[in-house]
Design an enzyme around this catalytic site. Structure first.
Site, mmCIF file in Angstrom:
data_model
loop_
_atom_site.group_PDB
_atom_site.id
_atom_site.type_symbol
_atom_site.label_atom_id
_atom_site.label_comp_id
_atom_site.label_asym_id
_atom_site.label_seq_id
_atom_site.Cartn_x
_atom_site.Cartn_y
_atom_site.Cartn_z
ATOM 1 N N CYS A 1 -3.679 -2.040 14.455
ATOM 2 C CA CYS A 1 -3.353 -0.611 14.250
ATOM 3 C C CYS A 1 -3.439 0.174 15.555
ATOM 4 C CB CYS A 1 -4.283 0.001 13.219
ATOM 5 S SG CYS A 1 -4.292 -0.896 11.674
ATOM 6 N N HIS B 1 0.507 6.212 7.993
ATOM 7 C CA HIS B 1 0.012 5.218 8.948
ATOM 8 C C HIS B 1 0.944 4.002 9.018
ATOM 9 C CE1 HIS B 1 -2.609 2.922 11.407
ATOM 10 N NE2 HIS B 1 -3.369 2.378 10.479
HETATM 11 N N1 COA Z 1 -3.043 8.414 -0.503
HETATM 12 C C1 COA Z 1 -2.428 9.227 -1.387
HETATM 13 N N2 COA Z 1 -1.517 8.806 -2.293
HETATM 14 C C2 COA Z 1 -1.215 7.502 -2.271
HETATM 15 C C3 COA Z 1 -1.797 6.589 -1.364
HETATM 16 C C4 COA Z 1 -2.743 7.096 -0.452
HETATM 17 N N3 COA Z 1 -3.338 6.276 0.416
HETATM 18 N N4 COA Z 1 -1.288 5.365 -1.582
HETATM 19 C C5 COA Z 1 -0.393 5.494 -2.577
HETATM 20 N N5 COA Z 1 -0.356 6.786 -2.983
HETATM 21 C C6 COA Z 1 0.473 7.343 -4.060
HETATM 22 C C7 COA Z 1 1.923 6.934 -3.904
HETATM 23 O O1 COA Z 1 2.636 7.890 -3.170
HETATM 24 C C8 COA Z 1 2.382 6.887 -5.350
HETATM 25 O O2 COA Z 1 2.634 8.218 -5.795
HETATM 26 P P1 COA Z 1 3.816 8.516 -6.829
HETATM 27 O O3 COA Z 1 3.472 7.730 -8.054
HETATM 28 O O4 COA Z 1 3.760 10.001 -6.975
HETATM 29 O O5 COA Z 1 5.054 8.009 -6.136
HETATM 30 C C9 COA Z 1 1.149 6.386 -6.102
HETATM 31 O O6 COA Z 1 0.014 6.723 -5.270
HETATM 32 C C10 COA Z 1 1.171 4.892 -6.348
HETATM 33 O O7 COA Z 1 1.540 4.249 -5.149
HETATM 34 P P2 COA Z 1 1.368 2.713 -4.917
HETATM 35 O O8 COA Z 1 2.141 2.335 -3.695
HETATM 36 O O9 COA Z 1 1.658 1.962 -6.196
HETATM 37 O O10 COA Z 1 -0.181 2.590 -4.597
HETATM 38 P P3 COA Z 1 -1.002 1.284 -4.489
HETATM 39 O O11 COA Z 1 -2.082 1.360 -5.509
HETATM 40 O O12 COA Z 1 -0.139 0.077 -4.422
HETATM 41 O O13 COA Z 1 -1.649 1.440 -3.009
HETATM 42 C C11 COA Z 1 -3.542 1.752 -1.623
HETATM 43 C C12 COA Z 1 -2.696 2.328 -2.773
HETATM 44 C C13 COA Z 1 -4.673 2.735 -1.332
HETATM 45 C C14 COA Z 1 -4.146 0.405 -2.023
HETATM 46 C C15 COA Z 1 -2.637 1.562 -0.357
HETATM 47 O O14 COA Z 1 -2.152 2.835 0.017
HETATM 48 C C16 COA Z 1 -3.385 0.939 0.786
HETATM 49 O O15 COA Z 1 -3.553 -0.291 0.830
HETATM 50 N N6 COA Z 1 -3.844 1.733 1.774
HETATM 51 C C17 COA Z 1 -4.589 1.237 2.899
HETATM 52 C C18 COA Z 1 -3.667 0.758 3.993
HETATM 53 C C19 COA Z 1 -4.455 0.084 5.093
HETATM 54 O O16 COA Z 1 -5.342 -0.711 4.860
HETATM 55 N N7 COA Z 1 -4.087 0.360 6.350
HETATM 56 C C20 COA Z 1 -4.717 -0.214 7.496
HETATM 57 C C21 COA Z 1 -5.989 0.441 7.756
HETATM 58 S S1 COA Z 1 -6.991 -0.391 8.947
#
Ligand code: COA
Length: 386
Positions: A85, A334
């Site tokens: 990242c 991100h």
């Molecule tokens: N913050 C706010 N809203 C979020 C979100 C987040 N981080 N992630 C997803 N959403 C929203 C989406 O926009 C979607 O909204 P909608 O239904 O209105 O379209 C809804 O939540 C579902 O999205 P989805 O893609 O199915 O979510 P998910 O459960 O598959 O993923 C996380 C959610 C948190 C697991 C994912 O965002 C994630 O893995 N984040 C971390 C990424 C990471 O690790 N980066 C590197 C860091 S070192």
């Protein structure tokens, strides 16, 4: 060493950009940066691009040459930079070193990731490669789980609360709502964060940065030539980098990122500055606890006081220190390889005074803080209005 300036910046919209591919995003950002610098491709003599996992996420390797080709920059020397990242921040530092050393006279630095073309499981696996594959990812510890362990320890040692972490997300969504390039343009409340789906206890969906597509780019030249290209160049006053163990279990502390502390020490010593000199900072808030730890490790607040300070509004726009005015990783999004360059783009806009509704009053000096994985790489820069 020569002094280095940013003379052009640009970025694509961050978000779920299903109508655009990897190359479209970086070319959009790159062309915007070149236009902003009023420089033609023929005047550039180097390209550096940060991207973490295009092989896993879009099946494309050899990306620097691809970008040079589609930007019409051949036969320019084109180099890909990877540090998870922190790939974008490290690409910026590599470009900085290229100009400072005298090896290059005008370079474009980009950062890009296209993450939403594959399933969430594959994204988690690709991102998990930034940790220790054998000891962490193979055992099922994805990044939300790794940062959740840090959060639990921080709560135990310092009494940090889930509401204080939620305050980071609320602030960053508010800032993002003022940024047309941000992934999320909606404000959220503490209650919404607290009631959002649990990902890895205590971290909930709204404590996490999202999975995003996007790109950002900057043009660098020697400071002495900067006015040729821009009426308001931004000097890169200092660049610093540090490393630490990939595996969390090898660290002395779970509540500090040692690479951040080391990079900070070098950065302030190079710039001859302290936290008091900084008007605006973009820190690496991949999870809400990460922003709290970064603020403490850089020294804006004492260890254990970052959560309380955030909840009291001391890190809000135009408060004691304006933190993550772009919306940060949480609100702006991100796209991992793009983040470190986007941080520099946001600080450049702030120092030029063109950040609109999220402008920090009289901002003169800004800082970027970009972390790879759970803290094995940290790259930081101090930027100054010329
Ligand atoms: N913050 C706010 N809203 C979020 C979100 C987040 N981080 N992630 C997803 N959403 C929203 C989406 O926009 C979607 O909204 P909608 O239904 O209105 O379209 C809804 O939540 C579902 O999205 P989805 O893609 O199915 O979510 P998910 O459960 O598959 O993923 C996380 C959610 C948190 C697991 C994912 O965002 C994630 O893995 N984040 C971390 C990424 C990471 O690790 N980066 C590197 C860091 S070192």
């Amino acid at each position: 060493m020569r002094k280095v300036a940013i003379v052009g910046v640009g970025m694509s919209k961050f978000g779920e950009e299903w109508n655009r591919g990897f190359r479209d995003l970086i070319i959009e950002a790159g062309v915007r940066a070149l236009e902003d610098a009023n420089i033609s491709g023929a005047d550039l003599d180097g390209l550096f691009c940060g991207t973490m996992a295009p092989g896993n996420l879009v099946g494309q390797e050899h990306t620097a040459a691809l970008i040079a080709d589609f930007m019409g920059l051949n036969p320019i020397p084109a180099t890909r930079v990877e540090a998870a990242c922190a790939s974008g921040g490290l690409a910026l530092r590599t470009g900085y070193m290229a100009i400072a050393s005298g090896m290059h006279d005008a370079v474009v630095v980009g950062g890009v990731e296209k993450m939403t073309d594959v399933s969430g499981g594959l994204v988690s696996e690709a991102l998990g490669g930034a940790g220790d594959q054998e000891w962490e990812l193979f055992q099922g510890a994805t990044f939300p789980a790794i940062y959740a362990m840090m959060a639990r320890r921080h709560m135990m040692e310092f009494g940090t609360t889930e509401e204080q972490m939620a305050a980071v997300a609320v602030k960053n969504h508010l800032n993002a709502s003022k940024n047309k390039y941000a992934h999320f343009q909606n404000e959220i409340t503490i209650d919404q964060v607290m009631k959002s789906k649990m990902v890895a206890s205590p971290l909930k969906v709204f404590d996490c940065s999202p999975v995003s597509d996007g790109a950002a780019a900057v043009v660098l030249v020697p400071l002495e030539n900067a006015k040729k290209y821009s009426k308001d160049p931004i000097e890169i006053v200092a660049s610093a980098q540090a490393s630490d163990t990939l595996a969390l279990h090898d660290r002395q502390s779970l509540t500090s990122i040692h690479a951040t502390q080391e990079a900070t020490r070098k950065l302030f010593s190079l710039a001859n500055m302290t936290t008091k000199d900084i008007d605006v900072v973009e820190v690496h808030d991949c999870f809400t606890i990460a922003e709290i730890m970064a603020l403490e490790d850089i020294g804006f607040f004492k260890k254990g006081e970052g959560g309380g300070a955030t909840a009291e509004g001391r890190t809000a726009l135009n408060a004691e220190i304006s933190v993550n005015t772009s919306g940060g990783l949480k609100g702006c999004g991100h796209p991992v390889g793009a983040t470190g360059v986007k941080q520099a783009v946001e600080i450049a806009w702030q120092l030029r005074g063109v950040a609109g509704a999220r402008q920090v009053k009289d901002a003169e000096i800004g800082m970027t803080h970009n972390v790879g994985g759970s803290g094995a790489t940290c790259v930081m820069h101090i930027l100054k209005r010329v």
